[in-house]
Design an enzyme around this catalytic site. Sequence first.
Site, short mmCIF file in Angstrom:
data_model
loop_
_atom_site.label_atom_id
_atom_site.label_comp_id
_atom_site.label_asym_id
_atom_site.label_seq_id
_atom_site.Cartn_x
_atom_site.Cartn_y
_atom_site.Cartn_z
N TYR A 51 -52.00 -81.36 23.02
CA TYR A 51 -52.03 -81.81 21.64
C TYR A 51 -53.17 -82.81 21.45
O TYR A 51 -53.23 -83.83 22.13
CB TYR A 51 -50.71 -82.47 21.24
N GLY A 198 -39.36 -75.66 15.03
CA GLY A 198 -39.53 -74.74 13.91
C GLY A 198 -38.29 -74.52 13.07
O GLY A 198 -38.15 -73.48 12.44
#
Length: 299
Positions: A51, A198
């Site tokens: 990330y 998600g």
Amino acid sequence: MQYKPLGTSNLNVSVVGFGCMSLTGSDQENSALLKEAVQKGINYFDTADIYQHGENETTVGKALAGVRQQIILATKAGNVWKADGSGLDWNPSKAHILQAAEQSLKRLNTDYIDLYQLHGGTINDNIDDTLEAFELLKAQGKIRHYGISSIRPNVIREYCQRSAIVSVMMQYSLLDRRPEEACLALLQQHNISVVVRGSVASGLLAGKPAKSYLDYTETHVKVMADALQAIAKSKHVPSSEVAIQYVLANPAVASAVVGIRTPAQLNEALQAAAATPLAATELIALQQALHPNTYRDHR
């Protein structure tokens, strides 16, 4: 805040976790947001070495250094940025994982990682080689527990049978009910917790305009969003809260990791964590609103 055991580990994680990938502020801004999350009861923080090319781990490490003993820090390894930055290569080898762990420990400014996760996985990997790395890191005290991040049933089955993983992070939502087909029951049977990502389907279950998602058409997505909104209105809560409570209703799920980058998003996540669980009738109504999708590959 409610907490649930993470598999067979001695860790109890907040039912809503902080998805650090979404952080976009300065170190000072990120620190204020992360520390507020800790103060409000969130103890599970999830990042990964790729990330922002490692900068995400660095900013998280700076922010949480002063509260390290109060939190559960999770990161991941296995993906490697290409030299030109154009994409990722996959490397689940023992040598790479051992090296990646050392780098993550430095960036996170910590002596140990609570949950170290393989960031993907294929059935063709040398799983024994990967597991040797995790077990060695655990024996050295550099990680406390390990898991995988995967949506592939064939990979998940292998790790259930051959490893001491305590968790599987997987995508799961009302617009991605594939885990319900086989994975959730299997993991619960093996006392391996699911960490959900998600849960609001890229915002489609949180008020964003409908568009196609996985094998669902825009019309399908709108049908589900409308069903979700009907229940949310009856409860006078945001749609995202109902979407998160849906995944938390499954007994295999320990925590829903939510991407947070603003105080408003943090407050919404905290509200979802504190919400009353959905009634059985509400769960059924949501499940019946749209046909569930199933895995086509990697079965």
